[in-house]
Motif scaffolding. Structure first.
Motif, PDB file in Angstrom:
ATOM      1  N   LYS A 255       0.850  -1.201  -0.106  1.00  0.00           N
ATOM      2  CA  LYS A 255      -0.252  -0.170   0.115  1.00  0.00           C
ATOM      3  C   LYS A 255       0.470   1.403  -0.093  1.00  0.00           C
ATOM      4  N   HIS A 256       2.324   1.098   0.496  1.00  0.00           N
ATOM      5  CA  HIS A 256       3.357   2.243   1.478  1.00  0.00           C
ATOM      6  C   HIS A 256       4.211   2.089   0.164  1.00  0.00           C
ATOM      7  N   PRO A 257       4.286   2.337  -1.334  1.00  0.00           N
ATOM      8  CA  PRO A 257       5.902   1.422  -2.154  1.00  0.00           C
ATOM      9  C   PRO A 257       7.097   2.469  -1.582  1.00  0.00           C
ATOM     10  N   LEU A 258       6.170   3.608  -1.024  1.00  0.00           N
ATOM     11  CA  LEU A 258       7.581   4.380  -0.881  1.00  0.00           C
ATOM     12  C   LEU A 258       8.424   4.480   0.377  1.00  0.00           C
ATOM     13  N   SER A 280       2.131  11.294   8.352  1.00  0.00           N
ATOM     14  CA  SER A 280       0.940  11.332   9.426  1.00  0.00           C
ATOM     15  C   SER A 280       0.703  11.967   9.560  1.00  0.00           C
ATOM     16  N   GLY A 281       1.291  13.487   8.891  1.00  0.00           N
ATOM     17  CA  GLY A 281       1.528  14.779   9.106  1.00  0.00           C
ATOM     18  C   GLY A 281       1.929  15.915  10.264  1.00  0.00           C
ATOM     19  N   PHE A 282       2.823  14.967  11.030  1.00  0.00           N
ATOM     20  CA  PHE A 282       3.284  15.917  12.579  1.00  0.00           C
ATOM     21  C   PHE A 282       4.394  16.090  11.896  1.00  0.00           C
ATOM     22  N   VAL A 322      -0.328   7.430  13.662  1.00  0.00           N
ATOM     23  CA  VAL A 322       0.558   5.891  13.098  1.00  0.00           C
ATOM     24  C   VAL A 322       0.060   4.676  12.623  1.00  0.00           C
ATOM     25  N   PHE A 323      -0.605   4.501  13.957  1.00  0.00           N
ATOM     26  CA  PHE A 323      -0.980   2.994  13.739  1.00  0.00           C
ATOM     27  C   PHE A 323      -2.621   3.314  13.426  1.00  0.00           C
ATOM     28  N   ASN A 324      -3.118   4.090  12.888  1.00  0.00           N
ATOM     29  CA  ASN A 324      -4.421   4.005  12.020  1.00  0.00           C
ATOM     30  C   ASN A 324      -4.292   4.069  10.390  1.00  0.00           C
ATOM     31  N   ASN A 325      -2.395   4.625  10.333  1.00  0.00           N
ATOM     32  CA  ASN A 325      -2.439   4.986   8.886  1.00  0.00           C
ATOM     33  C   ASN A 325      -1.563   3.701   8.165  1.00  0.00           C
ATOM     34  N   PHE A 326      -0.697   3.155   9.437  1.00  0.00           N
ATOM     35  CA  PHE A 326      -0.169   2.006   8.689  1.00  0.00           C
ATOM     36  C   PHE A 326      -0.123   0.329   9.336  1.00  0.00           C
TER      37      PHE A 326
END
Ligand SMILES: Cc1cc2nc3c(=O)[nH]c(=O)nc-3n(C[C@H](O)[C@H](O)[C@H](O)COP(=O)(O)OP(=O)(O)OC[C@H]3O[C@@H](n4cnc5c(N)ncnc54)[C@H](O)[C@@H]3O)c2cc1C
Length: 337
Positions: A255-258, A280-282, A322-326
Motif C-alpha cells: 500500500k505504501h511502496p515508498l 502522518s502529517g506531524f 501512525v497506527f491508524n495509517n500504517f
C-alpha cells in the motif's frame, strides 16, 4: 554532600520540564553513593544521570540520586588495544573526545550523544551504525539492596536495539558506577557506511578518514539535524524505529511502496519511525508549547513552557495516528516518568 528538599529538576532534564524532586542529592564518589543508600534505606529512589532520556510528567515523590562520579583510567593495554574505564558521571561526549584525542578508536560514530557514561549501557546507545555493545567490555554496578558491587560482562547485559537487562529484569535494582570499553590503538575500524558520513567527508575533501574526521563529520551532521537541548528542549528520538515481521511489512509496503526500510533478518524489517510520523502529517507541527521538530519528525520538542503531560499527550496522538495509517505501533524510546 547536601540533601535538598523540594528541588527543581528543570536544569537537570534536557526537555527543560519544570518538575520537583521530593529530595535530591548529588553524589561524587562510590563511597558517597553507598553512604546515601545506607542512610536512606527503605526510601523510594530515583536515579538521575544527564536527564537526556526522560520525560518528567509529574513531580518525583522520591529521593533523586544524581550520579556525578567522575574519573577516566586505562585499565590495561597492548600494542593494539586499550581497555579504558570511565566513571558513571562522566559526560559521554567529553569521554568520546578524550578517547579520540588519545587516538583510541571505536566510539567516534557515537559523538555528541548527550548524557552520562553510566547510562550508556541501559539502552545500549547507538547512532550511525554503531552501538556501545560493539566496544563494551563490562560495567560495575551497585546492588541497591545489598550495596555490593557486581560486574556485568557484555553477555550479562543482554544488549539489543535500545535495550539491555537494566531496562528489563534488573530495572531499578542496580546503579551503574563505571563502564569499561575495549578500543583500538592501531588499525581503527572506520565505519562511514551509515547516514551521510561519507558525503560529509567528501564535502570536507577527506579521502582517507581518521577517527577524528569521522567524529567531526558526525558532530556536523547531528548539529544540522537535531535541536540543541540548550536552545530547544528535547530528548532526542522520542520513539524507537519499529521492527516488524516481514509478512506484515510486505502487506504495508504494497500500500505504501515508498516506505523506507532496513532489513534486520530474513524475517524482520526495521522501518524509520520518523518517516511514519512525517507521512502522518506531524513534522514541524506545534500544539501550544509542545511540538514535533521541523527537521526531524522523531524528535518532540518543548518550545518553552510545555508540561511533560502535554508532550506525553502529543506522543499518544502521534502513536494513534501512525497506527491508524500504517497498522504499526511505535514504542517510546524515552523513559516516561
Ligand atoms: C539531542 C539528543 C540526541 C540524542 N541522540 C541519541 C542517539 O543518537 N542515540 C541514543 O541511543 N540516544 C540518544 N539520545 C538519548 C540519550 O542521550 C541517551 O539515552 C543517554 O544515554 C541518556 O543518558 P542520561 O545520563 O542523560 O540518562 P538519564 O536521562 O539521566 O536517565 C535515563 C534512565 O536511566 C536511569 N539511569 C541514569 N543513570 C543511571 C545509572 N548510573 N545507573 C542506573 N540507572 C541510571 C534513569 O533512572 C532513567 O531511567 C539523545 C538525546 C538527546 C537530548
Amino acid at each position: 554532600m547536601k540533601l535538598h528538599t523540594n528541588y527543581s529538576l528543570k536544569d537537570y532534564n534536557t526537555f527543560g520540564i519544570e518538575a520537583y524532586a521530593k529530595e535530591f542529592v548529588a553524589v561524587q564518589s562510590v563511597n558517597e553513593l553507598k553512604q546515601v543508600l545506607q542512610e536512606n534505606k527503605g526510601k523510594k529512589l530515583f536515579i538521575l544521570g544527564g536527564g537526556s532520556n526522560m520525560l518528567l510528567t509529574k513531580d518525583i515523590d522520591a529521593l533523586v540520586l544524581h550520579i556525578n562520579i567522575k574519573g577516566i583510567s586505562v585499565i590495561s593495554e597492548s600494542d593494539t588495544h586499550v581497555n579504558i574505564q570511565a566513571m558513571a558521571g562522566e559526560n559521554w561526549h567529553e569521554f568520546v573526545l578524550h578517547c579520540i584525542n588519545n587516538n583510541y578508536g571505536g566510539l567516534e560514530n557515537l559523538s555528541l550523544i548527550p548524557g552520562n557514561v553510566g547510562t550508556t549501557p541501559i539502552q545500549n546507545i547507538g547512532a550511525y551504525g554503531t552501538e556501545i555493545k560493539d566496544t563494551f567490555v563490562s560495567c560495575n554496578a551497585l546492588n541497591i539492596e545489598t550495596l555490593e558491587t557486581d560486574t556485568f560482562t557484555k553477555d550479562d547485559c543482554e544488549f539489543a536495539y535500545r535495550e539491555s537487562i537494566f531496562k528489563g529484569k534488573l530495572k531499578g535494582k542496580y546503579i551503574i558506577t563505571s563502564v569499561t570499553f575495549k578500543l583500538t590503538k592501531t588499525d581503527h575500524k572506520i565505519n562511514t557506511a551509515y547516514g551521510d558520513i561519507t558525503e560529509k567527508l567528501i564535502d570536507n575533501g577527506i579521502i582517507v578518514a581518521t577517527i577524528k574526521d569521522v567524529s567531526n563529520a558526525v558532530i556536523a551532521i547531528r548539529q544540522s539535524k537535531l535541536p540543541d537541548p540548550k536552545e530547544l528542549g528535547n530528548s532526542g528520538s522520542f520513539f524507537k524505529n519499529p521492527i516488524v515481521p516481514k509478512t506484515i511489512f510486505d502487506k504495508i509496503q504494497s500500500k505504501h511502496p515508498l516506505m523506507p526500510y532496513y532489513v534486520v533478518s530474513e524475517t524482520e524489517v526495521k522501518v524509520p519511525a520518523g518517516w511514519l510520523i512525517e507521512q502522518s502529517g506531524f513534522k514541524g507541527k506545534r500544539f501550544g508549547d509542545a511540538g514535533v521538530h521541523s527537521k526531524q519528525a522523531l524528535v518532540l520538542v518543548n518550545y518553552g513552557n510545555a508540561t511533560g503531560q502535554e508532550i506525553l499527550n502529543l506522543s499518544h496522538k502521534i502513536q494513534e495516528t501512525v497506527f491508524n495509517n500504517f497498522g504499526i505501533h511505535i514504542e517510546n524510546e524515552v523513559n516516561i516518568i
